[in-house]
Each structure stands twice: as structure tokens, then as C-alpha cells.
Design a protein around this motif. Structure first.
Motif, mmCIF file in Angstrom:
data_model
loop_
_atom_site.group_PDB
_atom_site.id
_atom_site.type_symbol
_atom_site.label_atom_id
_atom_site.label_comp_id
_atom_site.label_asym_id
_atom_site.label_seq_id
_atom_site.Cartn_x
_atom_site.Cartn_y
_atom_site.Cartn_z
ATOM 1 N N VAL B 256 0.840 -1.206 0.000
ATOM 2 C CA VAL B 256 0.000 0.000 0.000
ATOM 3 C C VAL B 256 0.873 1.254 0.000
ATOM 4 C CG1 VAL B 256 -2.044 -1.001 1.072
ATOM 5 C CG2 VAL B 256 -0.207 -0.113 2.523
ATOM 6 N N ARG B 257 2.139 1.080 -0.363
ATOM 7 C CA ARG B 257 3.036 2.252 -0.323
ATOM 8 C C ARG B 257 2.520 3.337 -1.264
ATOM 9 N NH1 ARG B 257 8.443 -0.563 -1.666
ATOM 10 N NH2 ARG B 257 6.868 -1.898 -2.607
ATOM 11 N N GLY B 258 2.365 4.510 -0.725
ATOM 12 C CA GLY B 258 1.907 5.664 -1.520
ATOM 13 C C GLY B 258 0.414 5.718 -1.749
ATOM 14 N N MET B 259 -0.286 4.673 -1.307
ATOM 15 C CA MET B 259 -1.737 4.689 -1.503
ATOM 16 C C MET B 259 -2.358 5.771 -0.621
ATOM 17 S SD MET B 259 -4.494 1.608 -1.076
ATOM 18 C CE MET B 259 -4.278 0.708 -2.586
ATOM 19 N N ARG B 260 -3.228 6.579 -1.214
ATOM 20 C CA ARG B 260 -3.838 7.682 -0.454
ATOM 21 C C ARG B 260 -5.174 7.212 0.128
ATOM 22 N NH1 ARG B 260 -4.424 11.353 -5.384
ATOM 23 N NH2 ARG B 260 -5.046 9.282 -6.074
ATOM 24 N N ILE B 261 -5.220 7.212 1.440
ATOM 25 C CA ILE B 261 -6.435 6.741 2.116
ATOM 26 C C ILE B 261 -7.070 7.885 2.896
ATOM 27 C CG2 ILE B 261 -7.344 5.176 3.881
ATOM 28 C CD1 ILE B 261 -5.199 3.161 3.033
ATOM 29 N N GLY B 262 -8.338 8.158 2.609
ATOM 30 C CA GLY B 262 -9.048 9.233 3.304
ATOM 31 C C GLY B 262 -9.961 8.683 4.385
ATOM 32 N N ILE B 263 -9.949 9.366 5.532
ATOM 33 C CA ILE B 263 -10.852 8.964 6.619
ATOM 34 C C ILE B 263 -11.867 10.086 6.828
ATOM 35 C CG2 ILE B 263 -10.995 8.413 9.072
ATOM 36 C CD1 ILE B 263 -8.280 7.196 8.947
ATOM 37 N N PRO B 264 -13.126 9.842 6.500
ATOM 38 C CA PRO B 264 -14.120 10.919 6.663
ATOM 39 C C PRO B 264 -14.415 11.166 8.141
ATOM 40 C CG PRO B 264 -15.094 8.960 5.600
ATOM 41 C CD PRO B 264 -13.707 8.594 5.990
ATOM 42 N N ARG B 265 -14.185 12.398 8.590
ATOM 43 C CA ARG B 265 -14.470 12.730 10.005
ATOM 44 C C ARG B 265 -15.933 12.443 10.325
ATOM 45 N NH1 ARG B 265 -11.683 17.416 8.523
ATOM 46 N NH2 ARG B 265 -9.488 17.212 9.080
ATOM 47 N N ASP B 266 -16.798 12.676 9.300
ATOM 48 C CA ASP B 266 -18.239 12.481 9.496
ATOM 49 C C ASP B 266 -18.597 11.050 9.888
ATOM 50 O OD1 ASP B 266 -17.153 13.765 7.069
ATOM 51 O OD2 ASP B 266 -19.045 14.903 7.082
ATOM 52 N N TYR B 267 -17.695 10.106 9.615
ATOM 53 C CA TYR B 267 -17.990 8.705 9.937
ATOM 54 C C TYR B 267 -17.572 8.331 11.360
ATOM 55 C CZ TYR B 267 -19.251 7.305 5.145
ATOM 56 O OH TYR B 267 -19.880 7.150 3.940
ATOM 57 N N PHE B 268 -17.006 9.292 12.065
ATOM 58 C CA PHE B 268 -16.515 8.952 13.405
ATOM 59 C C PHE B 268 -17.179 9.798 14.486
ATOM 60 C CE2 PHE B 268 -13.505 7.178 10.530
ATOM 61 C CZ PHE B 268 -13.066 6.018 11.142
ATOM 62 N N GLY B 269 -18.339 10.344 14.165
ATOM 63 C CA GLY B 269 -19.022 11.219 15.106
ATOM 64 C C GLY B 269 -19.959 10.474 16.030
ATOM 65 N N GLU B 270 -21.053 11.145 16.360
ATOM 66 C CA GLU B 270 -22.031 10.627 17.306
ATOM 67 C C GLU B 270 -22.635 9.305 16.826
ATOM 68 O OE1 GLU B 270 -26.072 12.251 19.378
ATOM 69 O OE2 GLU B 270 -24.931 13.650 18.125
ATOM 70 N N GLY B 271 -22.883 8.427 17.744
ATOM 71 C CA GLY B 271 -23.540 7.172 17.403
ATOM 72 C C GLY B 271 -22.571 6.034 17.144
ATOM 73 N N LEU B 272 -21.294 6.338 17.005
ATOM 74 C CA LEU B 272 -20.309 5.283 16.743
ATOM 75 C C LEU B 272 -19.822 4.696 18.057
ATOM 76 C CD1 LEU B 272 -18.511 3.732 14.717
ATOM 77 C CD2 LEU B 272 -16.826 5.576 14.939
#
Lengths: 477, 486
Positions: B256-272
Motif C-alpha cells: 500500500v506504499r503511496g496509496m492515499r487513504i481518506g478517513i471521513p471525520r463524518d464517519y466517526f461522530g455521534e452514534g459510533l
């Protein structure tokens, strides 16, 4: 003083397309076939089955749109019309509501009142439903899905027609155009063309439309004309009595010459139309459009114009011949085989029309081939048969498409061209009819006709009346 | 050799090498089913005789050298909304209690061409409507990791059958997360490919514009091989895509070298659930350590996904399910007259969740509401797709949890359908935007219930997802081996 009313009519015309397979599957569209023999999971609405658009259907719809001066929708979609009925296996019909394939067209019609344009609001593609068969013996209803998925187009006119003549002229124009395109045979009696009439009345001079009704079950031009007359009168009577017209669908009963209400707008269903997610939108490319355009055949108006330039035949004949694709095809093919246009036209105008009328057939049902017509014309040209015999042969040809040369040969109908035999017969007739001979010699020119007839009879019709006439005059002078 | 613990690829290899046979594998599956099916209830139909006969035929073909498919001899379970010729296909509904299709779904035929051997049909939420497999007319399926908990849904039977080793892999369908979420709850791998990759012909439709068929299996390698086998351009499905890049197993590289991975902040909010959050972020860290470029970003419109999804899916479902009317096939209630028969058949034949969605869908399509609901939902759907297009201009993959929680207890969810619907928040966007998504196990909570990591990719980028998922799976195996955890 009684008010004057104007009738306002718009038509919804369903036409069954000539595609050999159904609109969304590969099943045959052939008429007949034992119940449910032309079916598959798609046209019987089996779970998991999916529709795929038949390209031929699109081609026909675009061809009809182009021939009726429509704008072709370059990005069109199919929609589902949801309603429960057992003839409809998915309980929704795939049709087009939001983006129909053709819009804003027109056709020109000609009536005694002159020529006028009738607007076409839209043309859309859709599937036909199955057929319910009520079994009286078992008191149950059975469904035959052979018709389910047969491709249709619906041609929706603007409310531009004002009387039955205009309606008939419009329908004939559509039928002729579509037959020329080969997109359908358009037979009202057999249901490959079906017309629903939307009609309202209003006082002459007003702009606003009256409340309209929709009339269904119209199986012939005659029924349409009568239904229009009947509905117009019914609506006027209502208005004159101070009542109002109810927006409803009515069913015409041609035998009783009356209509009755099927359903009113109040209990009209909500069809919950929405784009069918199983069918991707259809994008019409420039090349596809060009391909269809290039393939468009010569249409009736162009054909008329060309006939006037190319053939020395009366305008009336041109109108009749180009008024049927089949007639025009036979005419052109026979002429191409070397027959004189005027002779071909005469056979079509006189004997063909007489026999069609006598046998209650449409020109589309003509079965004799141009080759045989050309042969028959050649036989008369060569004086191998006379016109009476020719008519006899034609009747047989009209029925069975026989080869006139063979037929004449087999039946021994060839004219006697032996001058000696003819002279002998004439001499005998002169000897046997002294009174007529005397009359003729006394200046009664008409007497010669009787003598010609007697000679023809003696020759069993196989003589050239011209030669008989000539010989008689020669021998009596 | 413990046959049942092998992956599908391992089993196919063992069969090919003559270490075991298709028949032995099928017998092992049947033995396991005898032992555990009474507890789990993964299947609606186990075609015992047919399965053994098919295994024998397959073995003969293998020995004769006439069959060389990558899954030759491997027993497979298929979700009960995929048509199987001659085999009961109920969609877990009473209304199809006696429906035996005359044809097989294209995906099933593709599997048969690859040599897989059909065991039977797995349980599901009725017509794929539900998130727990509790709406089945044939009883609930239990989570093999904990019998008091649901396996997720709607492909709960398929996920549970894989987890319980009652099959070597299974097919499911995913309209709003129905493959990925049960995979997460049961601790298996599940993937929904790009819309149009697997033919829908023969899949009994729920939300036609959202439905996709995909694998539920033990490893990412299996996932790639199965997806490769079931993908095909199908002229019988207008929405099918003619892809030339379906050699998915070529993507199985640990890199996965150089692979760009995005983590959506919206997926880690309330309810998780905090335990889920911790496990997922730990997975992201593992990938970062392996050379991926991981960063947080804001994915907009997340809150709109659920109402949009339930409007569109219900609208399509209300029309798709009209054909179940008692006329042509399936259950018919006795009643006098056509309309009474329709009413009685559909009232008795459908369960309450299905009726709820039919009513919802009929409402949003009805005259006067169409523009306000259905058309608006289509517009929001287009905006959600745009938001993902923007995200994928920056990232190769989007990483997050598959579900906000681990598997709920049986009976907890149906009492509050809105809460159940909210549980689909992370998965449904992929269906609305047509994107591929994969769920890989990434740990367990304090009760020992599995947690799933979800990776989403741009359309047609399954290979990137498979590479990232494969790399993570291998890294986790190494880490787990180090700590003695599994």
C-alpha cells in the motif's frame, strides 16, 4: 336562437409495430400460437427477470417521428405505469411519460374543407398487455401472455380536429405514412391500429376548451365517425339541458350506436409513474439518426409529385395509387417490367378497385404479382386475347395469382388470328341475319354492332372485335 | 487436514491436487450442517441429495479433465433471492413459499461455470428488507459468534453460513449494505462491487438501481477470485457493464506504499461505538505504517444518505414487488373476486417490514408527492455521487467502520425501525453512488463480537480496494500471531 357548437377532437392512436420480436425480450410477436407459447421469464413477469430494449422498436419509432415532423428526443427514458390487472404480468406497464421518444410534430390532412395541419403532441413507445380469456364452463379466467410485450407506439395528437372528416383524414394519413415506412400494417379491425377519441364541445367563438370525454372501442373508420357524431350530440344535449359534461372514459357500442361510461376521472387511478430503473436511458446518436433518415422511403407526397412528372396518368389515378403502399409498389414494379403506365393504372383503377370493393378487401390484401399483371397486359397488347377474356383472366389472377400466359394457353382462350376462319364466320353471320344486313345497308350504322356481337358469339369470344368490325364492313360494302 | 477451515481457494487447490475431493468437501459441509444448523438456521433450503449429486458430477468432470474452473468442487451457499433453476427460491417470504424458478440467475450460472457446487439457499430478511435477518418468514438466523445476537442482514444467512463453516463461501446481495454489514457482524469478508459489474438477471429485485450481487467469504483472496468468477457483461441486463478489468485476483499484492487513504471525520461522530472506533482507527494506523498516506477529510452530505436511500429503495421496491399478486406463482389466498384475492394474498403473503416499505414507496411516488420526495431524492443522490467524485480525486480509498456497532441482540432492532435504518449510515452511500465497498474483519469488542473495517473505492476501482484489504488482512494476521489473538 340555438347556440352554435364547435367540436374539439384529439386522438390517441396505438400502433402495433412490425418488429418480429417483443419490445423487451426475444419472444416472437407472431399472431396466433397456442396460449403462452410465445413467452419467457421476461414477458411473464417472473421474479428476477429484466427487460432489454429491442433496437428495431426504437428504429421504427424514430422513423415514424421523422415522417411526422417530430423532434426526436435525444435522451429518452422509459417509465413504469403501475396498476394491478392480471393481463399485465409485472403489474406495471413499461411506457414513456416524462421523456417520450418524439415530440411536437404535425401532419397535413386534406378534407373537403381544405388542407390543414394537425399537431402531434408526442409519440411514445410501450408494451402491450396479455389477453384474458373467460372460461364460461369452468367459471374462471385464464391469461395468455403471447401479446404481453408486443411493441406499440402511442401517437398523441393535439386537439386540432373539428369534425369526423378531419379525424378520418388524420387517421388515414397516419396509416398511410406508417405503412409506407413498413413500421406496421395498421389494421383497425385486427387491432394493429387502435384509436381513442378525446372529444369536447364549446360554443363557437370561445377559446376555452369544454370538458372532454375519452371514447374507446372504435374498430373501424365508420364506428369512429358515428361515435364522434353520437358523443357530440350527447354533450350538446347535456349542455342545452343545463347539465355539465363529466370527464370520463366511455365505451362505444357500435351495434347499439351508443356509448356508456366506463370510469370517471374521480376514480381514475394514480399510476405512480417513475423512471424504470431496469432500463438505462436511451441516447440517440447523430449517426443513428442519420442512419434512420437515410433509410426513410419515399413518402406519399413525394411519390405523387414524382408520378406527375414521370407518368402520363390522371391526377385522380395518382391519388388512388399512392394512397396505398401496396398499390404503389405493384404499379411501379409492373411499369419497371416494361408495361405502359397508363395500362397498369387502368387495371388498378378499374378492375382491381372493383374486385376489392366486391370482396371487401383492403389494397394491402392484394395478392397478384407485378410479373403476372405485366404478362396480362402484354397478352392484350399483342392482341393474343381480347379485353373480355382479359377481365376473366384477371379475376382468376386476383384470386390465385395465376400466370396469365399459362392460364390462357390451358383454357384455350387465345384469339383466333386465322383470317380465313374469321372471314368464314363473318360470312355465315351475314347469311343468317339478312334483316340486320338490310338495316345496315339502309344507313342504320348501329346494326353493325349486332352483327359484331353475333360473330364474337360464334367465335366463342376468341376474336378481336376490331378485326371483326373491319371484315364486316369490307364484306358489306 | 481440517477441511472446513480451508478457504475456498485453498480447498479448490487441495481438490485439484487430489488431496481431497468435491464429494468429501460436500460431505464435510453436510456433517457440519447436521451439527450446527439447528442452532444457527443459516439456510432456508439445504438441497442435500442434489448437492451430493452435483459434487459427484463435478468430481467426475475434474477427473476427466473437462472442468478446470478456479472454484471447481467448492461448496457454495446462495442467498435465497437469487433464482436457482429447479430449486425453491423464496426471498424468505411466505408469498414465494412454493416458487421454483425455471432458470438460474446469471451470477449463479457463472459460479457453476467456475465449478462451484451449490449447497442450498440461505436465509435473509424478507425480500432483502432489513438489517438483522429477523424479518424472514422462515425464522431468524443466529450469529455463530454469539447465539443471542443477530448475524446482520439482509444477507445474514450467507454471512452466518460462512462464519459457521456451513459452506466455503456464499453469495449475497447488497442494496444498502446487505453484504458488508452482516460480514462485519459475523467476522467474514464481504464485498459489493461497482453497480453493473455482476449481472442482476435472476436476482429478485428490491431496489433495482442499488442492488448488486457479491461474495461473502473467509479471505480477501477468496473475495477476489469469487468476484472474478461472477462478474460478466450480460446482454440480458441493460445495466450490466462491459468491463475488461475483471481479473481481480491480479490485485492481491501486499503493498500500500503511496496509496492515499481518506478517513471521513463524518464517519466517526455521534452514534459510533467507541470500541468500533478504536478498532477501525487501529486498522488505519496499520496501513499507515505500511506506507499508505492516511489523512482525515470532510465528506459532505452524510446525513442525507439515509432519507435519500429509503426514499429511492422503497419507491423502486413498491413497484418491483407488485408482481407478487397470487396470479402467476407463489402464494395465493382464497378470496372471492379479483381485488379481494389481491388484497388477501398480499396482506397475508408479505411481512410487516415489507409492507411498511411498499407503503412508503407508494406514497413517495404518488401524484402530488413525487416531486417533493422521489425527485428530490434523485437530486440528492446525484449530489452524493458528486461528493464522492471530489473525494476520489484526492484519495484511492475511503476508510471507515462498516456499521456503528457490533451485532445487536436478537429482538432489539425491529422494535425501533428508524434506529435500525440509522445503522445503515456508513454503507448506503456506496449504493447511492454505485461505488464498490469491501468489509474486512478488524477485531472484536469486549463481548467477543466481530468488528468490520470498510473500504470504499471509486467506481471500477475494486482492485485498489482488494489490494488495501489484502495488505491489511496479511498485516493483521502477522500482528495477531504476535499477540496470540485471532
Amino acid at each position: 336562437m340555438a347556440k352554435e357548437y364547435e367540436t374539439v377532437i384529439g386522438l390517441e392512436v396505438h400502433v402495433e409495430l412490425a418488429a418480429r420480436t417483443k419490445i423487451f425480450c426475444g419472444c416472437s410477436t407472431a399472431f396466433g400460437g397456442s396460449p403462452n407459447s410465445h413467452t419467457c421469464p421476461v414477458c411473464t413477469g417472473m421474479p428476477g427477470s429484466l427487460p432489454v430494449l429491442n433496437r428495431k422498436v426504437l428504429e421504427y419509432a424514430v422513423a415514424v417521428g421523422l415522417a411526422t415532423n417530430c423532434n426526436i428526443t435525444r435522451y429518452c427514458k422509459f417509465d413504469r405505469k403501475n396498476y394491478f390487472y392480471p393481463d399485465n404480468p409485472q403489474n406495471y406497464q413499461i411506457s414513456q411519460l416524462y421523456l417520450p421518444i418524439c415530440r411536437d410534430g404535425w401532419v397535413e390532412i386534406e378534407t373537403e374543407g381544405g388542407t390543414k395541419k394537425v399537431g402531434i403532441h408526442e409519440i411514445h413507445m410501450e408494451e402491450d398487455a396479455g389477453k384474458l380469456i373467460h372460461d364460461e364452463w369452468d367459471d374462471c379466467t385464464l391469461v395468455d401472455y403471447n401479446r404481453s410485450g408486443v411493441p406499440l407506439i402511442e401517437i398523441v395528437s393535439e386537439p386540432d380536429m373539428r369534425n369526423a372528416d378531419e379525424v378520418i383524414a388524420y387517421l388515414e394519413k397516419l396509416r398511410l405514412t406508417i405503412q409506407y415506412l413498413g413500421a406496421s400494417d395498421c389494421k383497425l379491425q385486427e387491432g394493429s391500429m387502435r384509436a381513442d377519441v378525446n372529444l369536447s364541445v364549446r360554443q363557437k367563438g370561445t377559446e376555452e376548451f369544454g370538458t372532454r370525454t375519452e371514447m374507446k372501442n372504435l374498430n373501424s373508420f365508420r364506428a369512429i365517425a358515428r361515435a364522434i357524431e353520437g358523443e357530440r350530440n350527447r354533450q350538446i344535449d347535456l349542455l342545452e339541458a343545463g347539465e355539465s359534461v363529466v370527464q370520463e372514459t366511455r365505451r362505444w357500442d357500435d351495434a347499439k350506436e351508443t356509448s356508456y361510461a366506463m370510469r370517471s376521472k374521480e376514480d381514475a387511478q394514480d399510476y405512480r409513474y417513475f423512471p424504470d430503473p431496469d432500463l438505462t436511458p436511451v441516447s440517440i446518436s447523430d449517426s443513428f439518426l442519420e442512419e434512420i433518415r437515410a433509410r426513410q422511403p419515399e413518402m406519399p407526397e413525394e411519390k405523387k409529385k414524382r408520378y406527375r412528372e414521370e407518368f402520363d396518368i390522371p391526377d385522380y389515378d395518382i391519388g388512388i395509387i399512392t394512397g396505398s403502399k401496396q398499390m404503389a409498389d405493384i404499379f411501379e414494379a409492373t411499369v419497371a417490367l416494361g408495361s405502359q403506365p397508363k395500362k397498369v393504372s387502368n387495371w388498378l383503377m378499374v378492375e382491381t378497385l372493383r374486385l376489392l370493393k366486391e370482396k371487401e378487401m383492403d389494397p394491402e390484401d392484394i395478392r397478384f404479382s407485378p410479373e403476372n399483371l405485366a404478362r396480362l397486359i402484354a397478352l392484350t397488347e399483342d392482341k393474343a386475347i381480347n379485353s373480355t377474356v382479359a377481365k376473366e383472366v384477371f379475376e382468376v389472377m386476383f384470386e390465385e395469382d395465376v400466370d396469365p400466359e399459362k392460364y390462357v394457353e390451358e383454357k384455350g382462350l387465345k384469339m383466333v388470328s386465322d383470317e380465313g376462319a374469321l372471314r368464314k364466320a363473318v360470312e355465315e353471320v351475314i347469311a343468317a341475319n339478312p334483316q340486320s344486313v338490310q338495316d345496315y345497308r339502309n344507313g342504320k350504322e348501329k346494326a353493325i354492332g349486332f352483327l359484331v356481337g353475333q360473330t364474337m358469339k360464334a367465335m366463342k369470344g376468341k376474336a378481336d372485335p376490331g378485326s371483326v368490325n373491319r371484315l364486316l364492313k369490307e364484306l358489306l360494302s | 487436514m481440517e477441511l472446513l477451515s480451508l478457504s475456498a481457494v485453498e480447498l479448490a487447490t487441495a481438490i485439484r491436487e487430489g488431496k481431497t475431493t468435491a464429494v468429501e468437501a460436500m460431505k464435510a459441509v453436510m456433517e457440519r450442517i447436521d451439527q450446527t444448523e439447528g442452532q444457527y438456521h443459516c439456510y432456508v433450503t439445504v438441497d442435500r441429495e442434489g448437492a451430493l449429486r452435483r459434487a459427484e458430477e463435478t468430481q467426475k468432470k475434474l477427473e476427466a479433465g473437462t472442468l478446470a474452473g478456479p472454484l471447481a468442487g467448492v461448496p457454495v451457499a446462495v442467498k435465497d433471492n437469487l433464482c436457482t433453476e429447479g430449486m425453491l427460491t423464496t426471498c424468505a417470504s411466505k408469498i414465494l413459499e412454493n416458487f421454483v424458478p425455471t432458470y438460474s440467475a446469471e451470477a449463479v450460472r457463472n459460479l457453476e461455470r467456475a465449478g462451484a457446487v451449490l449447497i442450498g439457499k440461505t436465509n435473509m430478511d424478507e425480500f432483502a428488507m432489513g438489517s438483522t435477518t429477523e424479518t424472514s418468514a422462515y425464522g431468524v438466523t443466529r450469529n455463530p459468534k454469539d447465539l443471542e445476537h443477530v448475524p446482520g442482514g439482509s444477507s445474514g444467512g450467507s454471512a452466518a453460513a460462512v462464519a459457521a463453516e456451513e459452506c466455503f463461501f456464499a453469495l449475497g446481495s447488497d442494496t444498502g449494505g446487505s453484504i458488508r454489514q452482516p460480514a462485519s457482524f459475523c467476522g467474514v469478508v464481504g464485498m459489493k462491487p461497482t453497480y453493473g459489474t455482476v449481472s442482476r438477471y435472476g436476482l429478485v429485485a428490491y431496489g433495482s438501481s442499488l442492488d448488486q450481487i457479491g461474495p461473502l467469504c473467509k479471505t480477501v483472496e477468496d473475495c477476489a477470485v469469487i468476484l472474478e468468477a461472477i462478474s460478466s457483461y450480460d446482454s440480458k441486463d441493460s445495466t450490466s457493464m462491459d468491463r475488461k478489468d475483471t481479473d481481480f485476483s491480479s490485485a492481491l499484492a501486499e503493498d500500500v506504499r503511496g496509496m492515499r487513504i481518506g478517513i471521513p471525520r463524518d464517519y466517526f461522530g455521534e452514534g459510533l461505538d467507541p470500541e468500533v472506533k478504536t478498532a477501525v482507527l487501529a486498522a488505519a494506523e496499520l496501513l499507515r505504517e505500511a506506507g499508505a498516506v492516511v489523512e482525515e477529510f470532510d465528506l459532505s452530505l452524510v446525513d442525507y444518505a439515509i432519507p435519500t436511500y429509503y426514499t429511492i429503495a422503497a419507491a423502486e421496491a413498491s413497484s418491483n414487488l407488485e408482481r407478487f399478486d397470487g396470479i402467476k406463482y407463489g402464494f395465493r389466498a382464497e378470496a372471492r373476486g379479483l381485488h379481494q384475492m389481491y388484497k388477501a394474498t398480499r396482506s397475508q403473503g408479505f411481512g410487516s417490514e415489507v409492507k411498511r416499505r411498499i407503503m412508503l414507496g407508494s406514497f413517495v411516488l404518488s401524484s402530488g408527492y413525487y416531486d417533493a420526495y422521489y425527485l428530490k431524492a434523485l437530486r440528492v443522490k446525484a449530489m452524493i455521487k458528486k461528493a464522492f467524485d471530489d473525494a476520489f480525486s484526492k484519495y484511492d480509498c475511503i476508510l471507515g467502520p462498516t456499521a456503528p456497532t457490533t451485532a445487536p441482540r436478537l429482538g432489539e432492532s425491529l422494535a425501533d425501525p428508524i434506529k435500525m435504518y440509522l445503522g445503515d449510515i456508513y454503507t448506503i452511500s456506496a449504493n447511492l453512488a454505485g461505488l464498490p465497498g469491501i468489509c474486512v474483519p478488524c477485531g472484536q469488542d469486549g463481548k467477543g463480537l466481530p468488528i468490520g473495517l470498510q473500504l470504499l473505492g471509486d467506481c471500477f476501482q475494486e482492485k485498489k480496494l482488494l489490494r488495501a484489504a489484502y495488505t491489511y488482512e496479511q498485516l493483521r494476521k502477522e500482528t495477531a500471531a504476535g499477540t496470540g489473538e485471532r
